[in-house]
Every structure is written in C-alpha cells, then in structure tokens.
Design a protein around this motif. Structure first.
Motif, mmCIF file in Angstrom:
data_model
loop_
_atom_site.group_PDB
_atom_site.id
_atom_site.type_symbol
_atom_site.label_atom_id
_atom_site.label_comp_id
_atom_site.label_asym_id
_atom_site.label_seq_id
_atom_site.Cartn_x
_atom_site.Cartn_y
_atom_site.Cartn_z
ATOM 1 N N UNK A 1 -11.099 -6.903 13.493
ATOM 2 C CA UNK A 1 -9.879 -6.925 14.307
ATOM 3 C C UNK A 1 -8.635 -6.739 13.450
ATOM 4 N N UNK A 2 -8.675 -7.256 12.224
ATOM 5 C CA UNK A 2 -7.518 -7.133 11.327
ATOM 6 C C UNK A 2 -7.413 -5.741 10.715
ATOM 7 N N UNK A 3 -8.480 -4.963 10.815
ATOM 8 C CA UNK A 3 -8.503 -3.649 10.172
ATOM 9 C C UNK A 3 -7.438 -2.693 10.660
ATOM 10 N N UNK B 1 -6.985 3.803 7.723
ATOM 11 C CA UNK B 1 -8.436 3.917 7.749
ATOM 12 C C UNK B 1 -9.081 2.960 8.727
ATOM 13 N N UNK B 2 -8.304 1.982 9.223
ATOM 14 C CA UNK B 2 -8.806 1.114 10.276
ATOM 15 C C UNK B 2 -9.709 -0.012 9.836
ATOM 16 N N UNK C 1 0.703 -4.480 -0.921
ATOM 17 C CA UNK C 1 0.730 -3.059 -0.588
ATOM 18 C C UNK C 1 -0.430 -2.701 0.333
ATOM 19 N N UNK C 2 -0.186 -1.690 1.169
ATOM 20 C CA UNK C 2 -1.267 -1.133 1.978
ATOM 21 C C UNK C 2 -1.423 -1.726 3.353
ATOM 22 N N UNK C 3 -0.767 -2.859 3.621
ATOM 23 C CA UNK C 3 -0.897 -3.511 4.922
ATOM 24 C C UNK C 3 0.337 -3.221 5.770
#
Length: 492
Positions: A358-360, A365-366, A426-428
């Motif tokens: 769910x957090x993806x 990229x999901x 980073x990335x979120x």
C-alpha cells in the motif's frame, strides 16, 4: 462366444497399449516444446540427428542407470557450445537433449564430462508421474525468484543425482562393467562425489528455501532427496517452533502471547487458525540475547541503541525471510519487554505484504525499495506499539507499565509518516506544497493507518447512537415545509 471375447480382449489390450504409447509421445513432444519458447528455437522435427558417440556408448552400463528415459541423450564434441571453465553444456534440454563436450580431451575426461552432463540432463527426462514437467517447475522458479536461482536448481540436481547414484547398490556393478580408462574415470568420479557429499548437500541448502519447496516434492527431485536422506541421514534444517524460537529471557512473554488469542493475532498478524498453527510450528524467526547459542553460527549482529535489538535477515525466496533478533544483553525488565514486543511488530512489516504494498504508491515504480523496508519497520513498529499500549495496557498485563512515546492517538499516524520521511530523504513522494489534497507520503499514511487498526480499539456507544439528535429551529421549519408540500402534492 469364447472366441469373440478373446478377440475383444486382444483389441482392448492393443488399443490401450497404442493409446499409452501415443500419449507418451505427446508428452515427450510437449516437454520438448515447453523448453523452446523462443520463436526462433528449434522444434522437435528440426533437431539435427547426432551420430552415436563412442565414449557415450561405452558408458552405457552407467548412463542407462542414471537417465530416466529409454534412449540416452546425444553427445557431441562442440567447443563453441561449452563455456570457458566448463566441461560440458546441454543444448535442447528435454527429450532431445544434446550433451556437448570439449574436443581433444582424454577418454577419461570425456567420460567424466558425459556422466555429469547426462546426470544433469536426466532432470528433463519425461516422467509420467510428475505433477509438473521439470521445465514448468523451472519457469516457476524463474518468475517467482530469478533466472539465477533457476540455473542453480539445474546444476544442483545433477550433483544430487550423481551422489544418489554413486551411493546406490548398483553403482559398483555398473562401474565394474566398464573397461580401462573409462572405469578408472568413473571410479574417480564416484570417490570425488562421495567425499564431497556434505558440500553437495550444502549447495542444495544454498537454494532459497521456498525455491527448494517448488521442486522438492515432485519429480525428478523427490526420489533423489528421499534416497539421500535415507542413505546419509541428510536433513533439511529443523523448523523453528514458537517455543524453541525464544531464549529463556523471553519465554514467559512468548507463553502469554501464545495462550491469548487477542495478543497472538495482534502481535503476529495471523487471523486464520491454520496460519496460526503453521506459524507456531515454524516461525522463521528467533529472539536471542547477545552471546546466545540460539544465534546461528556465522551471524554477527550489533543491537541498535534506539531499538534495543539488531536484526539479521535471510532471504528465503518468494517474499519470505528468516529473521534473527539479537537483543542488547544490558536490557532488563520493562526495557527488554518493550524491545521484545516491538520486535514482534517489526517482523510483521516484512511478512505483511499489504503494508509495504500500500505504501508503494509513494515511490516511482509503485513499490517500496528493498533498502527502505527497514525504515518502514522502524517507524511502523513504534507507532503500533504505542497504539497497543494506549488502548490495551489496562486490560493486558503484558502491556501494563510500558510507556508510549505518543499518547495522542490522533497523532500516531502523522508521527509515523514524519518518521518515514525523515529516514528516507530521497525518492519518496513529498507532496505538493500548499495543496492539502496531495500531502506528503499519502500512500504511506493510508498504509500505516490500516496497520494501526490492528493495534487499537474503537469504543462505540450504541445507546448514544440511538438517541435523537436535538434539532435546530431551522431544521424543524424545513421539515414542516416539506411535510406540508407533500400533503398538498398528494391531495391533487
């Protein structure tokens, strides 16, 4: 009448034999085709005829016992088909397999390469009692795990098959039927495999556990593994039961959880009885103090100050992991109890695919990157434990006396989201500034909210819900108008 019955019986038998033979041929063709998904690959009719190789034919007493199909694989000398550092390579794996060996080698070296190649090719021989063809099993391994794991399965089977053969009663007689250099080579190969039996079994254990389970209970692995267990008493690692998974320091708490349905479901995230019993029989986890004999050999873990424990994770494949928690030997009393309970929730994050899934949505990229799984476990475990302490400490002695870091339940998820954002710079997804509809880590917030529901309770006062809500004058006027309008409409 007697004659007619005999003819009928004969026709029935012939028909059955013919059908069986035809079915076998169809299965063999399907097995071959399943190994050539490449549109440019060769079909069964296109495979060139390979002339008999004299060394292969001379090895027939051994190879015929190694190979499950009626006809042995073809053997040819083809240096370009054999990778550097290898003695053989298999092309067209299946019923029309070809074992390629190097040219210019001695008969003894040829013999060893052919024996090993035929043993590996045996995995692809069609077995009518298989639930899945071996190529189908390999495809499952490839897509569920990796191509590397698939290739390892192939290689390991060849070694296990040879170990099984060389330890069998018929091996010496088969080798004794060979002549000269071939007999010497086969004997050397036998001595080598028997001397390396533990190493070969360790290679099998090196395959990810859930990948092993894909192939272990079907042909061709099943009979080979059964024979090796019987001959050498080789065993899979013993399952880690719930009781055996805990050092004495945790035993009483583990017993309390095991005996309380609410606590067991809460801290292990297992609702179904079958799942609970399977977990009790094999937890895939250990809870050990520093220096404990419960810690597997070779594992070195340093406890983290903030958690009170350190973690060693081993990938079992298929999304499963085996986790060893090592606790700071200085921890005592409530501090150790809190660290233990938090570790149970920490483990959940790695076994509960729903939370990370769910957090993806907050990542490109999901899915949550593997390196950030531990960040979610860190933040979510603190949030969930705080929720459990806030709501259940009065009713559950196991939680009594522990202090939550956040007593305001409305802030638990927000604090956990901020924790995740702090640990993942980073990335979120960090949202859109000034846009309340697109806050930072929106999917993470939803995932943590869903997880927190397992650790908190909602008190609903049904009596209050039954009471009429006091109406304002405006509401009463509106209702009176609507009633009058309705009467007027019906009177027409």
């Amino acid at each position: 009448m007697q004659r007619i019955s005999s003819i009928a019986l004969t026709m029935t038998v012939l028909t059955a034999v013919a059908c069986t033979s035809r079915e076998d041929r169809m299965r063999q063709q399907m097995a071959f085709d399943s190994m050539t998904p490449d549109p440019d690959g060769k079909t069964a009719d296109d495979v060139p005829k390979i002339p008999p190789h004299p060394t292969r034919d001379a090895l027939e007493p051994v190879l015929s016992l190694l190979y499950a199909a009626d006809s042995l694989p073809a053997v040819q000398e083809a240096d370009d088909a054999v990778a550097e550092g290898q003695d053989f390579a298999i092309t067209n794996p299946g019923v029309l397999a070809i074992v390629n060996i190097r040219s210019g080698t001695s008969k003894g070296e040829q013999a060893k390469a052919i024996i090993r190649g035929v043993a590996e090719a045996d995995a692809f021989a069609v077995r009518n009692d298989a639930e899945l063809y071996f190529p189908e099993q390999l495809n499952k391994i490839k897509y569920a795990f990796s191509p590397e794991e698939r290739d390892l399965i192939r290689v390991v089977y060849g070694d296990l098959r040879l170990l099984d053969f060389f330890s069998s009663e018929g091996a010496d007689a088969a080798i004794g039927a060979l002549d000269g250099e071939l007999k010497t080579a086969a004997t050397e190969l036998k001595d080598d495999y028997l001397a390396r039996k533990d190493e070969i079994w360790d290679s099998w254990m090196g395959v990810k556990m859930y990948a092993r389970r894909v192939v272990a209970y079907d042909q061709p692995f099943k009979p080979v593994l059964r024979n090796l267990r019987k001959t050498f008493e080789m065993k899979e690692p013993e399952p880690i039961t719930w009781e055996a998974a805990h050092d004495p320091e945790f035993a009483s708490w583990a017993k309390t959880i095991n005996g309380d349905d609410t606590l067991f479901k809460m801290f292990n995230n297992l609702d179904k009885l079958r799942e609970q019993e399977e977990f009790r029989g094999d937890t895939h986890a250990r809870w050990a103090m520093q220096g404990s004999s419960l810690i597997p050999e070779g594992i070195k873990v340093k406890p983290e100050d903030e958690l009170g424990f350190g973690i060693h994770r081993e990938d079992l494949g298929g999304g499963y992991q085996e986790i060893t928690f090592v606790f700071d030997k200085k921890l005592r009393g409530d501090a150790l109890r809190e660290a233990y309970l938090r570790s149970l929730i920490y483990r959940q994050v790695f076994s509960d695919f729903a939370t990370l899934s769910a957090a993806g949505g907050d990542f490109e990229g999901g899915q949550v990157p593997d390196e950030n799984d531990a960040d979610y476990a860190y933040c979510a475990s603190r949030m969930a434990l705080d929720g459990a302490i806030n709501d259940f400490a009065d009713a559950q002695p196991l939680l009594a006396g522990l202090k939550s870091t956040e007593t305001n339940e409305d802030k638990l998820v927000t604090v956990a989201v901020e924790c995740v954002l702090d640990r993942i710079p980073k990335g979120i997804n960090r949202g859109v500034e000034g846009d309340d509809a697109r806050p930072p880590a929106m999917h993470t917030r939803t995932a943590l909210f869903q997880m927190l529901a397992r650790f908190t309770k909602v008190d609903v006062n049904l009596d209050n819900m039954k009471k009429d809500v006091e109406k304002s004058a405006e509401v009463e006027d509106a209702e009176a108008f609507l009633k009058a309008y309705d009467k007027k409409k019906r009177g027409r």
